[in-house]
Design a protein around this motif. Structure first.
Motif, mmCIF file in Angstrom:
data_model
loop_
_atom_site.group_PDB
_atom_site.id
_atom_site.type_symbol
_atom_site.label_atom_id
_atom_site.label_comp_id
_atom_site.label_asym_id
_atom_site.label_seq_id
_atom_site.Cartn_x
_atom_site.Cartn_y
_atom_site.Cartn_z
ATOM 1 N N ILE A 1 11.998 -4.071 8.828
ATOM 2 C CA ILE A 1 12.104 -3.262 7.609
ATOM 3 C C ILE A 1 12.318 -4.203 6.438
ATOM 4 N N GLY A 2 11.237 -4.554 5.802
ATOM 5 C CA GLY A 2 11.321 -5.443 4.645
ATOM 6 C C GLY A 2 10.612 -4.822 3.460
ATOM 7 N N THR A 3 9.990 -5.659 2.654
ATOM 8 C CA THR A 3 9.276 -5.147 1.483
ATOM 9 C C THR A 3 8.065 -4.323 1.892
ATOM 10 N N GLY A 4 7.589 -4.526 3.133
ATOM 11 C CA GLY A 4 6.424 -3.770 3.588
ATOM 12 C C GLY A 4 6.638 -2.274 3.559
ATOM 13 N N VAL A 5 7.834 -1.813 3.935
ATOM 14 C CA VAL A 5 8.102 -0.372 3.952
ATOM 15 C C VAL A 5 8.035 0.202 2.541
ATOM 16 N N LEU A 6 8.416 -0.581 1.559
ATOM 17 C CA LEU A 6 8.370 -0.106 0.173
ATOM 18 C C LEU A 6 6.940 -0.009 -0.346
ATOM 19 N N ALA A 7 6.003 -0.633 0.370
ATOM 20 C CA ALA A 7 4.592 -0.564 -0.016
ATOM 21 C C ALA A 7 3.863 0.584 0.670
ATOM 22 N N MET A 8 4.552 1.348 1.513
ATOM 23 C CA MET A 8 3.881 2.402 2.267
ATOM 24 C C MET A 8 3.282 3.506 1.382
ATOM 25 N N PRO A 9 3.947 3.945 0.297
ATOM 26 C CA PRO A 9 3.275 4.921 -0.576
ATOM 27 C C PRO A 9 1.955 4.385 -1.120
ATOM 28 N N SER A 10 1.928 3.108 -1.486
ATOM 29 C CA SER A 10 0.686 2.484 -1.953
ATOM 30 C C SER A 10 -0.352 2.445 -0.834
ATOM 31 N N ALA A 11 0.114 2.175 0.400
ATOM 32 C CA ALA A 11 -0.808 2.162 1.537
ATOM 33 C C ALA A 11 -1.408 3.545 1.758
ATOM 34 N N PHE A 12 -0.571 4.594 1.694
ATOM 35 C CA PHE A 12 -1.064 5.967 1.862
ATOM 36 C C PHE A 12 -2.057 6.332 0.764
ATOM 37 N N ALA A 13 -1.890 5.751 -0.414
ATOM 38 C CA ALA A 13 -2.829 6.013 -1.507
ATOM 39 C C ALA A 13 -4.223 5.483 -1.182
ATOM 40 N N ASN A 14 -4.307 4.526 -0.255
ATOM 41 C CA ASN A 14 -5.595 3.988 0.164
ATOM 42 C C ASN A 14 -6.136 4.673 1.411
ATOM 43 N N ALA A 15 -5.416 5.684 1.901
ATOM 44 C CA ALA A 15 -5.857 6.367 3.114
ATOM 45 C C ALA A 15 -5.874 7.878 2.972
ATOM 46 N N GLY A 16 -4.997 8.437 2.112
ATOM 47 C CA GLY A 16 -4.803 9.887 2.059
ATOM 48 C C GLY A 16 -3.647 10.260 2.962
ATOM 49 N N TYR A 17 -3.010 11.412 2.692
ATOM 50 C CA TYR A 17 -1.775 11.708 3.420
ATOM 51 C C TYR A 17 -2.012 12.067 4.885
ATOM 52 N N LEU B 1 -13.604 5.535 3.041
ATOM 53 C CA LEU B 1 -13.506 4.506 4.073
ATOM 54 C C LEU B 1 -13.354 3.112 3.478
ATOM 55 N N SER B 2 -13.906 2.893 2.297
ATOM 56 C CA SER B 2 -13.859 1.574 1.664
ATOM 57 C C SER B 2 -12.437 1.134 1.345
ATOM 58 N N LYS B 3 -11.504 2.097 1.260
ATOM 59 C CA LYS B 3 -10.113 1.758 0.941
ATOM 60 C C LYS B 3 -9.265 1.483 2.182
ATOM 61 N N LEU B 4 -9.771 1.832 3.361
ATOM 62 C CA LEU B 4 -8.979 1.695 4.578
ATOM 63 C C LEU B 4 -8.597 0.255 4.922
ATOM 64 N N PRO B 5 -9.439 -0.749 4.634
ATOM 65 C CA PRO B 5 -9.008 -2.122 4.951
ATOM 66 C C PRO B 5 -7.706 -2.523 4.255
ATOM 67 N N ILE B 6 -7.525 -2.119 2.994
ATOM 68 C CA ILE B 6 -6.279 -2.425 2.300
ATOM 69 C C ILE B 6 -5.115 -1.713 2.980
ATOM 70 N N PHE B 7 -5.340 -0.455 3.379
ATOM 71 C CA PHE B 7 -4.320 0.289 4.122
ATOM 72 C C PHE B 7 -3.969 -0.428 5.421
ATOM 73 N N PHE B 8 -4.980 -0.825 6.164
ATOM 74 C CA PHE B 8 -4.785 -1.494 7.450
ATOM 75 C C PHE B 8 -3.954 -2.760 7.283
ATOM 76 N N GLY B 9 -4.310 -3.594 6.310
ATOM 77 C CA GLY B 9 -3.582 -4.841 6.093
ATOM 78 C C GLY B 9 -2.140 -4.603 5.688
ATOM 79 N N THR B 10 -1.919 -3.621 4.817
ATOM 80 C CA THR B 10 -0.558 -3.335 4.344
ATOM 81 C C THR B 10 0.325 -2.819 5.467
ATOM 82 N N VAL B 11 -0.207 -1.893 6.291
ATOM 83 C CA VAL B 11 0.583 -1.331 7.387
ATOM 84 C C VAL B 11 0.878 -2.387 8.445
ATOM 85 N N LEU B 12 -0.108 -3.213 8.767
ATOM 86 C CA LEU B 12 0.132 -4.290 9.725
ATOM 87 C C LEU B 12 1.219 -5.231 9.223
ATOM 88 N N PHE B 13 1.138 -5.589 7.952
ATOM 89 C CA PHE B 13 2.163 -6.452 7.372
ATOM 90 C C PHE B 13 3.533 -5.798 7.476
#
Length: 459
Positions: A63-79, A241-253
Motif C-alpha cells: 500500500i503505497g502511492t499506487g493505491v492513491l492512483a487507483m481513481p486515475s487508473a479507473f478513469a482509463n478503464a471505466g468503473y 481499449l486504447s486506454k487500458l494499457p495505462i490502467f494495466f501499468g498503474t494497477v500492476l505498479f
C-alpha cells in the motif's frame, strides 16, 4: 567478519548459496533424499521478524502511492472494467507470487540449501528446465537482479515526486509558490536519513506507524469522496481499449512489490506462515485488493476523468483536514522509500560491490555512500519525469510484467520440467498463458506510457 546489513539477510548470499548448490549437486544432493530436507529449518537469520512485523511490512510494501492512483487508473478503464480487471490482475499477481515462492522452495529442497535469491532461483531453474533455456543461464542472475534493482529504484523515484507534490501544495497555500523541483531538493536529506536504516527489523516499527497513518489518511480521503458523489450515470462503465494499457501499468505498479515481498519472507522467523491459505500473503493481499478497488471505484465516481495521478491532489487544497492528510501520506511515503529502496541497495551493495572492498571495517561507510548515491539518482530521475501518473504506468508496465508475471511462470515451467505438468499439460498451458499476458501487457503498456510521456513534454 560481516557488516550488520550482511548479517541481517539470510546466510546464503549469492556466492555462499551457489557454492553450496554446486557442492550438494556434486554429492547427489539435488536428487534423492531431498524430501527430508526443509530449507526453512536451516535458515540462519540474524534479526528475524515476527509474523506481525512481517504483516506490517507486507501491508506497507503493498500500500503505497499506487493505491492513491487507483481513481486515475479507473478513469482509463471505466468503473465496471476497473472493478473486474483490478480483481483479475490482483488474483494473477498473488497467484504468481505463490508459484514463485513455492518454486524457489522446491529448488532449495532439491539443492539442499536454506535459501536462494530470486536471481539464483531463476539461474538454477533455467539449468533444470527445457534445453532451449540453457543459452540464457550465464546472464540470468545479473538480468533478474538488474530488473529488481531498477524496478524498486523506479518506485523510489515515484515516491520522491509524490512527497514533493504533497509538500508543494501545502507550502503554496500558506507560504510561497515554488517550483516542484525545489521541493524535491528539500526532501533529499530526510530521504537519506530514513534510507540509512539498513535493517528490516529496525524498520518494522516505522512500517507499523505508517500503517496507522495510512488508515487515518484513507478515512479522510473517503470522507471527501463521499461528500459530493455525483450520479453514477455521469461516469463511463467501460472506457476505450486504447486506454487500458495505462490502467494495466498503474494497477500492476500498485499491487506488486515483488522484491520487498521476497525480502520480508526471507527475513521471517516463521516463513511457513507466509503462504498458508489464511497466511500473511493471502490475508494481506485481500485487504490490499479490497482497499484498492474501493478507492478506485469511489474515487473515479467522485472525480471522473479529472482524477489525478494521486487522489490527494484532488481533495480540497485549502482545507486544513486535507492538508493534514497530505502530510500524513507524505510521511508514510517517506517511510516506504526506505522499504522499497532496501531491495535496490541490497542488490547493489551485498551482491556485487561488498566483495570488492577487502577492508571490512569500511563496509558500513561504503554502503552508506551507495545508499546516498541511490537517493541522489532517484532525485535526478524524479526531476526528469515529474508527471506521477505516467511514471507509475511506465515502471509498472515495463518491470512488473516481467518480474511479477513472466519470470514466476517461466520458473515454474522449469521446475516442473522433470516432474511433469499434469493431465493434458494443464500447468504448462496455464504458465504459457501467463507469459503471453505479461508480455502483451508489458510491451503495449510500455509503448503507450512512453508515447504519453513524449506527448506531455511536447506540449
Amino acid at each position: 567478519m560481516k557488516t550488520e546489513s550482511q548479517q541481517n539477510i539470510v546466510e546464503s548470499t549469492s556466492d555462499l548459496s551457489l557454492r553450496q548448490v554446486d557442492k550438494n549437486t556434486e554429492h547427489g544432493g539435488g536428487g534423492e533424499g531431498n524430501d527430508d530436507y526443509d530449507p526453512h529449518l536451516h535458515r540462519n537469520v540474524k534479526n528475524p521478524t515476527t509474523n506481525w512485523q512481517t504483516f506490517a511490512h507486507f501491508l506497507k510494501a503493498s500500500i503505497g502511492t499506487g493505491v492513491l492512483a487507483m481513481p486515475s487508473a479507473f478513469a482509463n478503464a471505466g468503473y465496471v472494467n476497473g472493478f473486474v480487471l483490478t480483481a483479475i490482475v490482483g488474483f494473477l499477481a498473488v497467484h504468481c507470487l505463490h508459484i514463485l515462492i513455492n518454486s524457489m522452495y522446491e529448488l532449495c529442497k532439491r539443492k539442499r540449501v536454506p535459501y536462494l535469491t530470486f536471481s539464483e532461483a531463476m539461474t538454477m531453474g533455467f539449468k533444470e528446465g527445457p534445453p532451449f533455456f540453457k543459452c540464457i543461464v550465464p546472464i540470468a542472475t545479473p538480468f533478474v537482479d538488474g530488473f529488481l534493482a531498477f524496478y524498486h529504484f523506479g518506485i523510489c523515484c515515484v515516491y520522491v515526486v509524490f512527497i514533493a507534490e504533497s509538500i508543494k501544495q501545502i507550502v503554496d497555500e500558506h507560504l510561497v509558490v515554488l517550483d516542484l523541483r525545489i521541493h524535491m531538493c528539500f526532501v533529499l536529506v530526510p530521504l537519506f536519513l530514513i534510507f540509512s536504516i539498513r535493517n528490516l527489523k529496525l524498520l518494522a516499527p516505522f512500517s507499523s506507524f505508517a500503517n496507522i497513518l495510512l488508515l487515518v489518511g484513507f478515512g479522510v480521503i473517503l470522507y471527501y469522496i463521499f461528500d459530493e458523489l455525483p450520479p453514477l450515470s455521469e461516469r463511463k462503465a467501460v472506457e476505450a481499449l486504447s486506454k487500458l494499457p495505462i490502467f494495466f501499468g498503474t494497477v500492476l505498479f500498485a499491487l506488486e512489490a515483488v522484491g520487498v515481498i521476497l525480502a520480508i519472507e526471507e527475513n521471517m522467523a516463521q516463513p511457513k506462515a507466509y503462504l498458508k491459505p489464511f497466511g500473511i500473503m493471502n490475508m494481506g493481499m485481500l485487504i490490499v485488493l479490497t482497499l484498492y478497488i474501493t478507492l478506485g471505484f469511489f474515487g473515479y465516481w467522485r472525480y471522473g476523468d479529472d482524477a489525478l495521478g494521486s487522489v490527494t491532489l484532488n481533495i480540497p487544497q485549502e482545507k486544513i483536514l486535507a492538508q493534514v492528510t497530505k502530510i500524513l501520506f507524505a510521511i508514510t511515503t517517506w517511510i516506504s522509500y526506505a522499504l522499497q529502496g532496501y531491495v535496490t541497495a541490497d542488490i547493489i551493495w551485498n551482491k556485487y560491490l561488498s566483495k570488492r572492498v577487502k577492508d571490512t571495517s569500511k563496509h558500513v561507510i561504503y554502503e552508506l555512500l551507495i545508499r546516498a548515491m541511490v537517493v541522489v539518482l532517484t532525485f535526478c530521475c524524479a526531476v526528469a519525469i515529474p508527471d506521477l501518473s505516467l511514471f507509475l504506468s511506465l515502471v509498472g508496465s515495463f518491470c512488473l510484467s516481467i518480474l511479477g508475471l513472466i519470470f514466476p511462470a517461466l520458473l515454474q515451467i522449469c521446475v516442473q520440467y522433470t516432474t511433469g505438468y499434469g493431465p493434458w499439460k494443464i500447468r504448462l498451458t496455464k504458465n504459457l498463458l501467463l507469459v503471453a499476458f505479461g508480455a502483451l501487457g508489458g510491451v503495449v503498456g510500455t509503448y503507450v506510457s512512453i508515447v504519453e510521456i513524449v506527448d506531455a513534454y511536447n506540449k
